[in-house]
Write a protein that holds these residues in place. Structure first.
Motif, short mmCIF file in Angstrom:
data_model
loop_
_atom_site.label_atom_id
_atom_site.label_comp_id
_atom_site.label_asym_id
_atom_site.label_seq_id
_atom_site.Cartn_x
_atom_site.Cartn_y
_atom_site.Cartn_z
N GLU A 181 36.71 39.45 38.23
CA GLU A 181 35.22 39.95 37.64
C GLU A 181 34.48 40.97 38.88
N THR A 182 34.16 42.55 38.32
CA THR A 182 32.86 43.58 39.42
C THR A 182 32.04 43.06 40.34
N SER A 183 31.53 41.83 39.75
CA SER A 183 30.80 41.10 41.23
C SER A 183 31.41 39.80 41.77
N TRP A 184 32.71 39.99 42.64
CA TRP A 184 33.58 38.89 43.00
C TRP A 184 33.13 39.57 44.03
N GLN A 185 33.08 38.52 45.20
CA GLN A 185 33.22 39.52 46.84
C GLN A 185 35.05 39.46 47.46
N LYS A 186 35.64 41.11 47.27
CA LYS A 186 36.69 40.49 47.81
C LYS A 186 37.15 39.74 49.34
N PRO A 187 38.18 39.87 49.16
CA PRO A 187 38.57 38.69 50.20
C PRO A 187 37.78 39.36 51.64
N ASN A 188 39.03 40.29 51.57
CA ASN A 188 38.72 41.67 53.03
C ASN A 188 37.95 42.68 52.28
N ASP A 189 38.30 43.81 53.76
CA ASP A 189 37.64 45.92 53.63
C ASP A 189 39.05 46.07 53.24
N PHE A 190 40.40 45.69 53.38
CA PHE A 190 41.40 45.93 53.88
C PHE A 190 42.31 46.32 52.38
N GLU A 191 42.78 45.72 51.58
CA GLU A 191 43.12 45.32 50.34
C GLU A 191 42.11 46.08 49.49
N PRO A 192 43.14 47.16 48.63
CA PRO A 192 42.28 48.00 47.67
C PRO A 192 41.19 47.98 46.43
N ASP A 193 40.80 47.92 46.34
CA ASP A 193 39.74 48.10 45.15
C ASP A 193 40.07 47.97 44.05
N LEU A 194 40.86 49.22 43.92
CA LEU A 194 42.34 49.14 42.56
C LEU A 194 43.18 47.60 42.19
N ALA A 195 43.35 46.91 42.99
CA ALA A 195 44.49 46.19 42.94
C ALA A 195 43.22 44.77 42.72
N PHE A 196 42.21 44.59 42.62
CA PHE A 196 41.62 43.74 41.83
C PHE A 196 40.41 43.89 41.35
N ASN A 202 67.69 39.99 17.96
CA ASN A 202 67.27 40.91 18.22
C ASN A 202 67.46 41.97 18.77
N TYR A 203 68.03 41.75 20.01
CA TYR A 203 67.32 42.50 21.61
C TYR A 203 68.60 43.29 22.08
N ASN A 204 68.54 44.32 22.53
CA ASN A 204 69.82 45.03 22.87
C ASN A 204 70.22 44.60 25.10
N PHE A 205 71.06 44.31 25.26
CA PHE A 205 71.84 44.21 26.96
C PHE A 205 72.11 45.54 27.71
N PRO A 206 71.61 45.27 28.91
CA PRO A 206 71.00 43.79 29.38
C PRO A 206 69.20 45.35 28.92
N LEU A 207 68.85 43.63 29.39
CA LEU A 207 67.17 43.71 28.30
C LEU A 207 66.02 45.09 29.32
N LYS A 208 65.91 45.92 28.37
CA LYS A 208 64.38 46.33 29.35
C LYS A 208 63.55 45.09 30.10
N VAL A 209 62.97 46.00 31.36
CA VAL A 209 61.31 45.01 31.44
C VAL A 209 60.97 45.73 32.54
N ILE A 210 59.36 45.74 31.72
CA ILE A 210 58.61 46.14 33.17
C ILE A 210 57.81 45.58 33.60
N ASP A 211 57.26 45.95 34.87
CA ASP A 211 57.05 45.32 35.95
C ASP A 211 55.56 46.75 36.00
N CYS A 212 54.35 46.21 35.17
CA CYS A 212 53.32 46.89 34.63
C CYS A 212 52.24 46.21 36.12
N CYS A 213 51.76 47.68 37.07
CA CYS A 213 51.04 47.05 38.31
C CYS A 213 51.37 46.59 39.48
#
Ligand SMILES: C[S@@+](CC[C@H](N)C(=O)[O-])C[C@H]1O[C@@H](n2cnc3c(N)ncnc32)[C@H](O)[C@@H]1O
Length: 262
Positions: free
Chosen positions: A181-196, A105-116
Motif C-alpha cells: 500500500e502507498t501509505s506503507w513505510q519503507k524498511p529503508n531509503d536504499f531499496e527502490p520505490d518501484l519495487a514496493f 495441452n502443453y508443448n515442451f520445454p514449457l515457457k515460463v515468465i518471471d515478471c518483475c
C-alpha cells in the motif's frame, strides 16, 4: 575491540568473516586478536539502517548466493514459498507431458515468465530446478543488470526483457510484483520505490498482471501478495472464469495466490 567481543554483536561474525576472509572456526580460534578498523565503520553503517546485503553485495536465497547492489530489491525469504510453488507446478506439468497415457495441452520445454524479476532470483531458481525455458522481465535497468549478472554467476540461460509487465503468451507466469500500500513505510531509503508500491490497496499491479494474463490467454499464474490482501483479491478474481487457491508461508500467513484460468 577483540574478536571475541565482536562475535557477541549482531552481524559481528558475518562482518568479520567477510573482512578477514576467514571462517567462523578461525574466528573462534583467534578470538583474542583485535578487530580491524573497518569493522566499526561497517557496524555503524548497518546500525544506521543501511542494508548489510548492499555492503558486501551478496544475499542468500533458496540456498544459493546471489549478487545484489543498492537500487535493486533485496530478495526476501518470504518469496521462497513462491519459488517452491512455481517449481512444483512446472514439474507436475512436465511430468504430465512425459506420461504418454496422460493427454497434455502443453508443448515442451514449457515457457515460463518471471515478471518483475528484480535481482532475477525467481527466474534463476526455476531455470535451475526445472526444464522450462525462462524469460524474465523488469522495467528497471539496474534490476536487469543485476539479474543478468546473477544468471551468468549461476550459469543459467535466461532471456531478459525490459518491458512493462509482459507481452506474450507463456505456459506459466510467476510474479513477485510491487504489492505494498502507498501509505506503507519503507524498511529503508536504499531499496527502490518501484519495487514496493502498488497503489492505495497495493493491488494495482497485481490486478494489471491478472488482466494481462487473461488477454494473453495464459492459463497458469502464481503471484506473491501481502498477508492482508486475500479478501480484496478474491472479490476481484470472482469476476473471471478461473479457479484460485491462496498459499501460506511456514508461519501460516498468506503469501501468494495460484490461479488456473478456464
Ligand atoms: C518486489 S520486487 C521483486 C523482485 C524479485 N522478483 C524478488 O522476488 O526479489 C518488484 C520488481 O518489479 C519491478 N517492476 C515494478 N513495476 C514494473 C512493471 N510495470 N513492469 C515490470 N517490472 C516492474 C521493479 O523494478 C522490481 O524489480
Amino acid at each position: 575491540m577483540l574478536i571475541k567481543d565482536a562475535l557477541k554483536e549482531e552481524n559481528g561474525s558475518y562482518i568479520l568473516e567477510k573482512l578477514l576472509k576467514k571462517d567462523k572456526a578461525w574466528l573462534f580460534l583467534n578470538d583474542t586478536l583485535k578487530v580491524p578498523k573497518e569493522y566499526f565503520k561497517i557496524q555503524e553503517k548497518v546500525k544506521s539502517g543501511y542494508p548489510i546485503e548492499y555492503i558486501f553485495e551478496e544475499v542468500w536465497f533458496y540456498g544459493d548466493i546471489f549478487y545484489i547492489k543498492e537500487g535493486v530489491l533485496i530478495p526476501r525469504d518470504d518469496t521462497e514459498i513462491v519459488v517452491e510453488k512455481a517449481i512444483e507446478l512446472i514439474k507436475s506439468l512436465e511430468e504430465m507431458g512425459q506420461n504418454r497415457k496422460c493427454k497434455s495441452n502443453y508443448n515442451f520445454p514449457l515457457k515460463v515468465i518471471d515478471c518483475c524479476t528484480g535481482s532475477g532470483v525467481i527466474a534463476i531458481e526455476i531455470a535451475k530446478h526445472t526444464n522450462a525455458k525462462v524469460i524474465a522481465t523488469d522495467l528497471s535497468d539496474a534490476a536487469l543488470e543485476v539479474a543478468k549478472k546473477n544468471a551468468k554467476l549461476h550459469n543459467m540461460e535466461i532471456e531478459f526483457k525490459k518491458c512493462d509487465l509482459f507481452n506474450e503468451n507463456v505456459d506459466v507466469l510467476v510474479a513477485n510484483p510491487p504489492y505494498v500500500e502507498t501509505s506503507w513505510q519503507k524498511p529503508n531509503d536504499f531499496e527502490p520505490d518501484l519495487a514496493f508500491f502498488g497503489g492505495d490497496d497495493g493491488l494495482d499491479i497485481v490486478k494489471r498482471i491478472i488482466k494481462k494474463a487473461i488477454n494473453l490467454k495464459i492459463k497458469n499464474v502464481i503471484i506473491e501478495i501481502g498477508y492482508n490482501q486475500k479478501e480484496t483479491l478474491s472479490r476481484f478474481l470472482n469476476n473471471f472464469d478461473c479457479k484460485y487457491q491462496f498459499f501460506k508461508d511456514l508461519g501460516g500467513r498468506i503469501r501468494g495466490v495460484e490461479i488456473l484460468f478456464g
